[in-house]
Write an enzyme that holds these catalytic residues in place. Structure first.
Site, PDB file in Angstrom:
ATOM      1  N   GLY A 158      81.312  39.048 -65.062  1.00 43.21           N
ATOM      2  CA  GLY A 158      82.274  38.861 -66.066  1.00 43.21           C
ATOM      3  C   GLY A 158      81.712  38.907 -67.681  1.00 43.21           C
ATOM      4  O   GLY A 158      80.614  39.095 -67.761  1.00 43.21           O
ATOM      5  N   ASP A 159      82.528  38.506 -68.682  1.00 44.46           N
ATOM      6  CA  ASP A 159      82.194  38.725 -70.160  1.00 44.46           C
ATOM      7  C   ASP A 159      82.319  37.296 -70.647  1.00 44.46           C
ATOM      8  O   ASP A 159      83.582  36.744 -70.681  1.00 44.46           O
ATOM      9  CB  ASP A 159      83.078  39.688 -70.771  1.00 44.46           C
ATOM     10  CG  ASP A 159      82.916  40.030 -72.221  1.00 44.46           C
ATOM     11  OD1 ASP A 159      81.795  39.154 -72.636  1.00 44.46           O
ATOM     12  OD2 ASP A 159      83.399  40.460 -72.813  1.00 44.46           O
ATOM     13  N   HIS A 177      70.247  32.721 -79.022  1.00 47.20           N
ATOM     14  CA  HIS A 177      69.657  33.545 -79.828  1.00 47.20           C
ATOM     15  C   HIS A 177      69.796  34.873 -79.939  1.00 47.20           C
ATOM     16  O   HIS A 177      69.443  35.790 -80.873  1.00 47.20           O
ATOM     17  CB  HIS A 177      68.160  33.253 -79.565  1.00 47.20           C
ATOM     18  CG  HIS A 177      67.377  33.831 -78.735  1.00 47.20           C
ATOM     19  ND1 HIS A 177      65.951  34.024 -78.364  1.00 47.20           N
ATOM     20  CD2 HIS A 177      67.991  34.475 -77.273  1.00 47.20           C
ATOM     21  CE1 HIS A 177      66.026  34.706 -77.232  1.00 47.20           C
ATOM     22  NE2 HIS A 177      66.907  34.966 -76.663  1.00 47.20           N
TER      23      HIS A 177
END
Length: 267
Positions: A158-159, A177
């Site tokens: 997924g995103d 980061h």
């Protein structure tokens, strides 16, 4: 290498780190840094400094993670490199993190799932998921099967900019980061939106200290400038991200490496 005499050489503690299967191996890290995904971005580092942002799209024609999606061999090497570099850190985190109050842990951008799987080994009542792009899922499933964790572990594709699974413990190790402040807030907001009541989050990152203080963090910040839209941050910068996304910092704990464990609760 160490010269043993008569033109014979042997490994040293450092050279052993470049061997396949060695504890805490850096072999894949060394190979990754010589892949086009890295050296072509670093070729444009002077321009990145002048313009104040990564020039990787001019180097690769796309962003870093999209490039990996189109180049599965490099993507697999990168995933193994990150896992190998994190091997000892993951063991330290598994010992340091208290999961007795958690039932489901989600490793956000978890790669091979090594961190959450370590927590599952330490806590037989915990269930875990690793959320990442499709190229990482096969390695995560294979790792879970090898450790006998398939009944409690799921590799989710997924995103994280769209959504994350529901859980009461979110793990974000070396994730923030990679991204700009706005993107970090989106990731953290999605974790907050899916969080169960009383949920926690654990952020593991470099934390920049005083300007001029020796350490790895400034070099890591340069690498972010070359490769990605993100940056290394100091603690007030992290706190601003947490406050903007509905989280509150409760503790900061050093590890045996340069990273810090930052624990969060829902604000």
């Amino acid at each position: 290498m160490e010269h043993q005499g008569e033109r014979r050489f042997s490994d040293t503690l450092l050279s052993r780190l470049l061997r396949t299967g060695a504890p805490n191996t850096l072999r894949e890290v060394a190979l990754t840094w010589t892949d086009p995904s890295h050296w072509r971005a670093w070729e444009r580092f002077p321009e990145a400094v002048r313009k104040g942002g990564t020039q990787i799209e001019s180097a690769l024609g796309t962003d870093f993670f999209s490039y990996l999606g189109d180049n599965p061999a490099e993507a697999e090497l990168f995933s193994v490199a990150m896992s190998g570099m994190s091997e000892q850190l993951n063991r330290d985190l598994a010992r340091a993190l208290d999961t007795t109050r958690s039932t489901v842990a989600v490793d956000v951008s978890g790669g091979t799932g090594a961190l959450v799987q370590g927590l599952l080994m330490a806590n037989p009542d915990l269930r875990g998921q690793s959320l990442d792009l499709p190229h990482a899922a096969a390695a995560a499933r294979a790792s879970a099967e090898k450790q006998g964790l398939t009944d409690r572990f799921t590799a989710v594709t997924g995103d994280f900019f769209a959504s994350v699974p529901s859980a009461d413990l979110y793990l974000l190790k070396m994730v923030l980061h990679d991204w700009s402040d706005a993107d970090c807030v989106r990731i953290l907001e999605n974790c907050r939106a899916a969080a169960r009541p009383g949920a926690r989050a654990v952020v593991v990152e470099n934390v920049i200290g005083e300007i001029g203080a020796p350490g790895f963090e400034p070099l890591a910040d340069m690498h972010m400038l070359a490769m990605l839209p993100g940056q290394e941050r100091d603690l007030p910068e992290f706190d601003a991200l947490f406050a903007a996304s509905g989280w509150r910092r409760t503790a900061v704990t050093p590890t045996g490496f340069q990273f810090k464990i930052i624990e969060l609760e829902t604000g």
